[in-house]
Every structure is written in C-alpha cells, then in structure tokens.
Scaffold this motif. Structure first.
Motif, short mmCIF file in Angstrom:
data_model
loop_
_atom_site.label_atom_id
_atom_site.label_comp_id
_atom_site.label_asym_id
_atom_site.label_seq_id
_atom_site.Cartn_x
_atom_site.Cartn_y
_atom_site.Cartn_z
N SER A 186 -28.92 -22.44 26.98
CA SER A 186 -27.67 -22.36 26.22
C SER A 186 -27.92 -22.09 24.74
CB SER A 186 -26.87 -23.66 26.40
OG SER A 186 -27.66 -24.77 26.03
N CYS A 187 -29.16 -22.26 24.30
CA CYS A 187 -29.52 -21.95 22.90
C CYS A 187 -29.37 -20.45 22.66
CB CYS A 187 -30.96 -22.36 22.62
SG CYS A 187 -31.25 -24.13 22.56
N HIS B 252 -33.72 -20.10 16.49
CA HIS B 252 -33.48 -20.59 17.86
C HIS B 252 -32.54 -21.78 17.71
CE1 HIS B 252 -35.38 -21.80 21.99
NE2 HIS B 252 -34.25 -22.45 21.84
N MET C 100 -29.50 -24.56 18.64
CA MET C 100 -29.08 -25.37 19.80
C MET C 100 -27.58 -25.61 19.85
SD MET C 100 -31.73 -28.53 19.70
CE MET C 100 -30.88 -29.34 21.02
N LEU C 101 -26.98 -25.70 18.67
CA LEU C 101 -25.59 -26.17 18.57
C LEU C 101 -24.78 -25.23 17.68
CD1 LEU C 101 -26.50 -29.91 18.12
CD2 LEU C 101 -25.00 -29.07 19.93
N PRO C 102 -23.45 -25.21 17.87
CA PRO C 102 -22.64 -24.23 17.11
C PRO C 102 -22.57 -24.50 15.60
CG PRO C 102 -21.40 -25.14 18.98
CD PRO C 102 -22.64 -25.96 18.84
N MET C 103 -22.08 -25.69 15.25
CA MET C 103 -21.82 -25.93 13.83
C MET C 103 -22.22 -27.34 13.43
SD MET C 103 -18.20 -23.97 13.48
CE MET C 103 -18.35 -23.21 11.89
N SER C 104 -22.68 -27.47 12.20
CA SER C 104 -23.11 -28.77 11.69
C SER C 104 -21.92 -29.54 11.13
CB SER C 104 -24.11 -28.54 10.57
OG SER C 104 -24.23 -29.68 9.79
N PHE C 105 -21.96 -30.86 11.27
CA PHE C 105 -20.88 -31.67 10.69
C PHE C 105 -21.21 -32.13 9.28
CE2 PHE C 105 -23.57 -34.14 13.45
CZ PHE C 105 -23.97 -35.20 12.66
N LYS D 57 -31.14 -25.92 13.53
CA LYS D 57 -30.54 -26.49 14.74
C LYS D 57 -29.16 -25.91 15.03
CE LYS D 57 -30.88 -31.12 15.41
NZ LYS D 57 -30.48 -32.55 15.31
N PHE D 58 -28.42 -25.57 13.99
CA PHE D 58 -27.01 -25.15 14.13
C PHE D 58 -26.86 -23.66 13.76
CE2 PHE D 58 -27.17 -29.62 13.02
CZ PHE D 58 -26.35 -30.20 13.97
N ILE E 67 -21.49 -25.10 26.21
CA ILE E 67 -22.20 -25.12 24.93
C ILE E 67 -22.77 -23.73 24.60
CG2 ILE E 67 -24.37 -26.01 25.95
CD1 ILE E 67 -23.09 -27.02 22.52
N ARG F 250 -20.05 -21.53 23.23
CA ARG F 250 -19.66 -21.99 21.88
C ARG F 250 -20.72 -21.61 20.85
NH1 ARG F 250 -19.02 -27.56 21.40
NH2 ARG F 250 -19.94 -28.07 23.39
N LEU G 159 -20.15 -17.91 20.11
CA LEU G 159 -18.93 -17.73 19.32
C LEU G 159 -19.16 -18.11 17.85
CD1 LEU G 159 -15.95 -16.95 19.79
CD2 LEU G 159 -15.46 -19.37 20.09
N ALA G 160 -19.81 -19.25 17.64
CA ALA G 160 -20.07 -19.70 16.26
C ALA G 160 -21.01 -18.74 15.54
CB ALA G 160 -20.68 -21.11 16.29
N MET H 294 -14.53 -26.98 16.83
CA MET H 294 -15.84 -26.42 17.14
C MET H 294 -16.98 -27.19 16.47
SD MET H 294 -16.52 -23.35 18.78
CE MET H 294 -17.67 -22.63 17.64
N THR H 295 -16.61 -28.04 15.48
CA THR H 295 -17.67 -28.80 14.82
C THR H 295 -18.19 -29.88 15.76
OG1 THR H 295 -16.61 -28.42 12.72
CG2 THR H 295 -18.19 -30.20 12.80
N ASP H 296 -19.53 -29.99 15.85
CA ASP H 296 -20.10 -30.95 16.78
C ASP H 296 -20.29 -32.30 16.11
OD1 ASP H 296 -21.37 -29.81 19.60
OD2 ASP H 296 -20.62 -28.37 18.16
N THR H 297 -19.23 -33.04 16.04
CA THR H 297 -19.26 -34.35 15.39
C THR H 297 -19.62 -35.42 16.42
OG1 THR H 297 -17.47 -33.57 14.02
CG2 THR H 297 -17.91 -35.92 13.96
N PRO H 298 -20.58 -36.32 16.12
CA PRO H 298 -20.88 -37.38 17.06
C PRO H 298 -19.65 -38.25 17.29
CG PRO H 298 -22.49 -37.34 15.29
CD PRO H 298 -21.39 -36.41 14.90
N ALA I 280 -35.06 -23.59 29.26
CA ALA I 280 -33.67 -23.17 29.52
C ALA I 280 -32.92 -24.23 30.31
CB ALA I 280 -33.67 -21.84 30.28
N ASP J 122 -32.02 -27.19 28.05
CA ASP J 122 -31.19 -26.90 26.87
C ASP J 122 -29.90 -27.73 26.72
OD1 ASP J 122 -32.50 -25.28 25.18
OD2 ASP J 122 -31.39 -23.47 25.65
N PRO J 123 -29.03 -27.78 27.76
CA PRO J 123 -27.76 -28.47 27.52
C PRO J 123 -27.93 -29.95 27.18
CG PRO J 123 -27.66 -27.16 29.54
CD PRO J 123 -29.08 -27.16 29.09
N ALA K 121 -29.31 -30.34 23.71
CA ALA K 121 -28.24 -30.11 22.73
C ALA K 121 -27.39 -31.37 22.57
CB ALA K 121 -27.37 -28.93 23.16
#
Lengths: 160, 208
Positions: free
Chosen positions: A27-28, A45, A47-52, A62-63, A107, A110, A113-114, B1-5, B152, B155-156, B159
C-alpha cells in the motif's frame, strides 16, 4: 554507477548515472522526482497520506505530503524548481482486496490520492503512474534516461 | 484525510511481557486444536516478543521483496481490527510438511486452505482469549491468504503502527512436531486495535 536503496519512510537523492531502488511496495507509494536537465532524482517510499504534525515531524519520508515538501526543499537547495521536475509514481496496492478492517482500509488509494494532490499543489507534472491493484512492487529508477522499472512477483515487469 | 491517532497509545516493556502471556495462552489452545485437526502432536512455542523499528520487520521474513505468505484474520464485534500471520516461502513449505507428514503431493488449493486454517486457529485462539478477558464480543472473520513480497503484505499493518509510532510489536511463534525435527517460524503482527485489546486483556490477567 551506484544503486541507492530507499527504505520504508525514507527519501533519498541520486545523481546521474546512479539508480534509486525501493523494494516490496504494497500500500506504500514510491514517489520519484526527476530533473532531466541536471540528472538529479529523488525517490521516497511513503507509508501514509498526510502528517498530523506537518513539517515538525522527525521522519518526513513517512507521509506523502511531508516527503514531497522535503524533497522539493532539497531540490530547491540544488537550484531546481518544481517547474523543472517530472514525477512518476508506483505502489498504492490494496493487498487484501478490500477485506482489511479498521484504519488501514483503502490506505493504498489514500496514499496515491494524497501524493497526486500534493504534487498538484506545488505544480509538479506527473509523467507516469502505475498504481493500485493487489500486487507488491519493487521500483527501480534510472537517472540516465528517466525510466522507472516496476517489478512484481506474479505479473513480470513494466517500464514507465 | 489527515491520519490523526485516535488515542495516545504507549507500551512499556512490562506491557509487552504481559501481552506475551496473553499470546502464550492463545498458543496453548491453538496447539491443542491443531493437533486434533491433524491427528498428530503439534507443539507451539510461547511467543518471542520483539519490538522492531518499522523498517526491520520484513527482515524477520528474509527482506522486503522476499516471497512470503500472509494470512489476514480480520475481526469485528465490539472492536474492529486485524491480526496478520506471516510465513517465509520456506516456512510455508515446512508448515505443509508438518500438517501433511509424508505427503509430497499437496495441491495448491489444499496448501492455501491448510495455511489459512492454521492462521485462523492461532489468531482465533488469541481473539478468544482477548474476548474472554476483556468481556468484549469479538468475531473472527474468514482468513484471507496472500502470496507476495514480504514488505508488500506487511504494509497495511505497518502503516497502522506508523501512524502512532516508529516501532512495531511482533510475536514470533515456532510450530513443531513431537520430536522437534520440523520447525516452522510464524510471525504474528497485531493490528493497532488488536494490540490495544491484547494490552487490555493482559491488564485483566495481571489483576486477576
């Protein structure tokens, strides 16, 4: 000629004629920015769309949003503006075909998209994209000719 | 879309040891179920607990692009989440030898099904222990198997962990036959919701 390995949550730079490689994308997403005139390229590389926490984060790679900002800043330090860059993307798979539960659902999509949105915000042209599906990918970028080779275990390779 | 904990989540080394005890109870139940299923004596070790940086986790399976087999067991009920089990390519072959001793002609379909069921039994046993200790309803969903690059498949869940921290808690189990000649490494990665439940279950276990 060196092979520069980019790990999870990292971004690295290479100059012509070196190559950049990242292994085992699921998903990365691998984001490649390349300046044809100077031969400079960078690969992330993410892992995640956007940082908080925005640009205060300790691992910007990472983002998608913070990685792109960090790569553009370093490109700027080398005298390369966003208008001189071409982007290529790969990864963003859905490894469990929509059956995963909880926060990691979709993920990969997303992340893509980001990445597209952030590149668009900075006016970076996306030249090629091979994303989605249900397969793992290894991405290798050649600074000499700007080609991106995407390898999979089941479906062979494609050149972007 | 923000990945907030969704919450602050932090584990001490004592928490990780206690989570290992929840894993051990699950492993005992799973070993009994696997032995019944195969009509042989299958042993399952206590989990070896490892806290690794995100980039180190694929090394447990031979590296980012090493061929691997993953079994995802999602769960729902009072909490929704995932548990992932992984075998290296060689580990999956060894597992088949353990499940079908003396049978060299296992079909691809049977191979997938047997590995999925083994994952289902181990993760299901841990889900049951968590459910009993925390008094929450947890229903394991059918397992999903994937053969691909280790990085791969991971990954999820990496993440999920990555949105909170740069480290991942892993439980490494060893399945073996009675005399220990066939040894199979299984890597279990709890999704973030699963890990939170394991911690809650471990706290209940400690307080009796």
């Amino acid at each position: 000629m060196d092979l520069v390995v980019v790990g999870i949550s990292e971004y690295k730079f290479a100059d012509k004629p070196d190559r950049l490689i990242t292994y085992g994308l699921g998903s990365c997403v691998a984001i490649i920015l390349h300046c044809r005139n100077s031969g400079v390229a960078s690969m992330a590389h993410v892992m995640l769309p956007m940082s908080f926490t925005g640009d205060k984060i300790s691992t910007p790679g990472k983002f998608a949003d913070t990685a792109i900002v960090a790569m553009l800043k370093e490109m700027d330090g080398r005298g390369i503006g966003p208008g001189s860059l071409e982007a290529k993307l790969t990864g963003g798979a859905d490894m469990f075909a929509g059956k995963i539960k909880g926060m990691s659902r979709r993920i990969g999509a997303r992340n893509v998209l980001a990445t597209r949105k952030t590149l668009g915000n900075y006016g970076v042209k996306i030249l090629a994209q091979e994303t989605g599906g249900n397969t793992g990918r290894t991405a290798e970028f050649h600074t000499e000719d700007g080609s991106l080779i995407v390898r999979t275990l089941r479906e062979g390779k494609v050149v972007l | 879309m923000t990945d907030t904990p969704t919450t602050d989540f932090f584990l001490t080394s004592e928490d990780i040891d206690a989570i290992g005890r929840v894993g051990s109870i699950g492993a005992r139940h799973a070993a009994r179920a696997l032995s019944r299923l195969t009509a042989t004596s299958i042993r399952l070790s206590k989990p070896e607990m490892k806290t690794l940086s995100i980039g180190e986790v694929p090394d447990l399976l031979g590296g980012m692009d090493a061929p691997a087999m993953g079994v995802l067991i999602p769960f729902h009920g009072d909490v929704v989440g995932n548990t992932l089990l992984l075998y290296s390519d060689d580990g999956a072959k060894e597992l088949l030898k353990l499940l079908f001793p003396g049978d060299d002609e296992v079909t691809e379909e049977l191979k997938d099904s047997a590995i999925a069921e083994t994952g289902n039994i181990l993760a299901g046993a841990i889900h049951t222990v968590m459910s009993r200790l925390t008094e929450r309803i947890l229903i394991s969903l059918p397992p999903i198997t994937v053969q691909d690059m280790a990085g791969a498949i991971l990954d999820p869940l990496l993440a999920e962990a990555g949105s909170y921290t740069d480290e991942v808690v892993t439980l490494v189990f060893h399945l073996s036959d009675e005399d220990g000649t066939c040894l199979v490494k299984t890597v279990l990665i709890p999704g973030i919701e699963c890990l939170q439940l394991m911690q809650e279950a471990a706290n209940r276990l400690e307080t009796g």
